[in-house]
Design an enzyme around this catalytic site. Structure first.
Site, mmCIF file in Angstrom:
data_model
loop_
_atom_site.group_PDB
_atom_site.id
_atom_site.type_symbol
_atom_site.label_atom_id
_atom_site.label_comp_id
_atom_site.label_asym_id
_atom_site.label_seq_id
_atom_site.Cartn_x
_atom_site.Cartn_y
_atom_site.Cartn_z
ATOM 1 N N GLU A 86 -4.358 -41.772 15.301
ATOM 2 C CA GLU A 86 -4.419 -40.326 15.480
ATOM 3 C C GLU A 86 -3.181 -39.757 16.132
ATOM 4 O OE1 GLU A 86 -7.901 -38.982 17.574
ATOM 5 O OE2 GLU A 86 -9.000 -40.715 16.847
ATOM 6 N N CYS A 99 1.378 -35.290 20.276
ATOM 7 C CA CYS A 99 0.814 -36.373 21.071
ATOM 8 C C CYS A 99 0.676 -37.569 20.124
ATOM 9 C CB CYS A 99 -0.545 -35.921 21.602
ATOM 10 S SG CYS A 99 -1.459 -37.204 22.429
ATOM 11 N N CYS A 106 -6.981 -49.971 21.943
ATOM 12 C CA CYS A 106 -6.407 -50.167 23.273
ATOM 13 C C CYS A 106 -7.223 -51.243 23.983
ATOM 14 C CB CYS A 106 -6.488 -48.853 24.060
ATOM 15 S SG CYS A 106 -5.757 -48.920 25.708
ATOM 16 N N CYS A 110 -10.669 -48.366 29.881
ATOM 17 C CA CYS A 110 -11.091 -47.236 30.730
ATOM 18 C C CYS A 110 -12.463 -46.749 30.253
ATOM 19 C CB CYS A 110 -10.078 -46.093 30.670
ATOM 20 S SG CYS A 110 -8.436 -46.576 31.237
ATOM 21 N N CYS A 113 -12.981 -43.503 27.931
ATOM 22 C CA CYS A 113 -12.046 -43.262 26.825
ATOM 23 C C CYS A 113 -12.540 -43.856 25.508
ATOM 24 C CB CYS A 113 -10.689 -43.856 27.188
ATOM 25 S SG CYS A 113 -9.446 -43.619 25.908
ATOM 26 N N CYS A 328 -8.626 -37.892 22.722
ATOM 27 C CA CYS A 328 -8.297 -39.309 22.553
ATOM 28 C C CYS A 328 -9.251 -40.195 21.766
ATOM 29 C CB CYS A 328 -8.176 -39.914 23.930
ATOM 30 S SG CYS A 328 -7.542 -38.794 25.125
HETATM 31 N N1 SAH Z 1 -2.931 -45.287 28.008
HETATM 32 C C1 SAH Z 1 -2.223 -44.117 28.422
HETATM 33 C C2 SAH Z 1 -2.117 -43.028 27.384
HETATM 34 C C3 SAH Z 1 -3.313 -42.725 26.549
HETATM 35 S S1 SAH Z 1 -4.660 -41.892 27.304
HETATM 36 C C4 SAH Z 1 -2.827 -43.579 29.674
HETATM 37 O O1 SAH Z 1 -3.805 -44.127 30.165
HETATM 38 O O2 SAH Z 1 -2.290 -42.637 30.230
HETATM 39 C C5 SAH Z 1 -4.093 -40.248 27.520
HETATM 40 C C6 SAH Z 1 -4.814 -39.501 28.610
HETATM 41 O O3 SAH Z 1 -6.136 -39.087 28.187
HETATM 42 C C7 SAH Z 1 -5.022 -40.334 29.847
HETATM 43 O O4 SAH Z 1 -4.785 -39.583 30.991
HETATM 44 C C8 SAH Z 1 -6.480 -40.702 29.722
HETATM 45 O O5 SAH Z 1 -6.983 -41.112 30.930
HETATM 46 C C9 SAH Z 1 -7.066 -39.418 29.196
HETATM 47 N N2 SAH Z 1 -8.404 -39.542 28.644
HETATM 48 C C10 SAH Z 1 -8.932 -40.549 27.927
HETATM 49 N N3 SAH Z 1 -10.210 -40.319 27.615
HETATM 50 C C11 SAH Z 1 -10.510 -39.106 28.130
HETATM 51 C C12 SAH Z 1 -11.689 -38.310 28.145
HETATM 52 N N4 SAH Z 1 -12.806 -38.725 27.573
HETATM 53 N N5 SAH Z 1 -11.627 -37.116 28.773
HETATM 54 C C13 SAH Z 1 -10.482 -36.693 29.360
HETATM 55 N N6 SAH Z 1 -9.343 -37.405 29.379
HETATM 56 C C14 SAH Z 1 -9.354 -38.601 28.789
#
Ligand code: SAH
Length: 344
Positions: A86, A99, A106, A110, A113, A328
């Site tokens: 994406e 973006c 990944c 987290c 995510c 994301c």
């Molecule tokens: N791996 C990298 C980049 C990808 S995630 C990182 O962790 O920064 C990009 C951003 O989106 C990160 O800040 C991540 O924590 C956030 N993110 C992921 N899932 C999310 C969600 N469900 N709601 C809000 N932000 C989210």
């Protein structure tokens, strides 16, 4: 090999039997998004040789969604091997920002995510990362001059390919995008942050922090088990000192998990350092796989207020593309699930 994986010197190396200017000509065409067959000043035989020796296509658009609310465009691109990734293009006052994804899936895990639910499939190559920018630009017919690496994947977990991509993104003869228009977002791999600092690229750094204490961060982000928030923020102070670039801390506000007043106070304390730090508050996007809820409006405002009173700059991120699943990993996951026949 994807032809966009080459740097200028890499291309010059494989074209060493050609006139010296050839590599630069081809490199310029490539990163302007021109198809090999349209490189008018390159001899036909050489164009054919390139087509025969390399994968020269840009990522193919599988799905394109345009937000009716704010014009955000979301792409699901297909790579050569059929992997779906994406990218999102956001129209801001200062121009288009893309973006990009840096991995297929990944492995950081987290808990909030969508990108990580099925783990890591593979790294994207430098050319596949660049291809997202070039393909979107071509489709939209407008230049994209700002890049954020905030799509699926952890850029510092794909360090070498990301560095090659950055070289081509910033090279004058490549995409020519200035370092201050590029942001790398990481969940906080400290070794990677140090290595990035040593490259002296002066790109912007964003840290996905999401919690002010180790205990809470470890509950929602497995990567936090191998580090501490103190060590992470110290590495950011160092990055700020060497790059002069303000650091952004992303903080997804999850109702009743990390959005209380005491969390805001602890965060303010943690970030009180001799560096330019900025907090970006993002009410969490609920994903199908998790029960997390976004914080209530007043809790968000209160959280921001506490930070500001403590002298920490904070903004609440404007949500874009709300009607097109723009957060994301959501689109990829939805389409994958649907094609697997297990959509809900
Ligand atoms: N791996 C990298 C980049 C990808 S995630 C990182 O962790 O920064 C990009 C951003 O989106 C990160 O800040 C991540 O924590 C956030 N993110 C992921 N899932 C999310 C969600 N469900 N709601 C809000 N932000 C989210």
């Amino acid at each position: 090999m994807n032809i966009y994986d080459h740097t200028l010197s890499g291309l010059a190396g494989v074209l060493k039997d050609e006139p010296a200017f050839r590599a630069k000509q081809i490199y310029k065409w490539l990163f302007a998004g021109t198809a090999v067959e349209e490189m008018t000043n390159i001899p036909k035989a050489l164009r054919e040789k390139l087509k025969a020796n390399y994968y020269t296509d840009l990522p193919r658009i599988y799905t394109k969604l345009v937000s009716k609310i704010d014009g955000t465009v979301k792409y699901l691109f297909l790579m050569e091997d059929g992997a779906g990734i994406e990218s999102v293009v956001m129209p801001y006052k200062h121009g288009l920002t893309i973006c990009v994804s840096t991995q297929v899936g990944c492995r950081m895990g987290c808990s909030f995510c969508a990108s990580t639910v099925d783990g890591l499939l593979r790294n994207l190559t430098a050319g596949e990362i660049a291809g997202q920018v070039l393909a979107a630009q071509k489709d939209l017919g407008k230049p994209i001059r700002h890049i954020v690496m905030m799509g699926s994947g952890e850029p510092l977990d794909n360090f070498d390919n990301v560095m090659t991509f950055l070289e081509n993104a910033m090279h004058e003869e490549g995409m020519g995008i200035s370092a201050r228009h590029i942001t790398l977002s990481t969940c906080g791999l400290i070794d990677g942050i140090r290595r990035l600092e040593e490259k002296h690229l002066k790109i912007n750094l964003a840290i996905s922090l999401h919690a002010p204490t180790d205990a809470l961060r470890r509950r929602i982000m497995p990567v936090a088990k191998s580090t501490t928030v103190e060590a992470l923020t110290e590495s950011c102070v160092d990055y700020f000192r060497s790059s002069g670039r303000r650091i952004t801390f992303e903080y997804a506000l999850i109702r009743d998990v990390n959005d209380r007043k005491e969390h805001a106070m602890l965060l303010a304390k943690l970030l009180k350092k001799d560096a330019e730090f900025h907090v970006n508050l993002i009410p969490v996007n609920s994903i199908r796989e998790k029960a997390y809820q976004k914080s209530e409006r007043h809790a968000v405002a209160e959280f921001a207020e506490i930070l500001k009173k403590a002298g920490i700059e904070a903004t609440v991120r404007r949500k874009m593309g709300a009607d097109i699943n723009a957060a994301c990993g959501q689109l990829r996951k939805t389409v994958l699930d649907e094609t697997k026949g297990n959509s809900k």
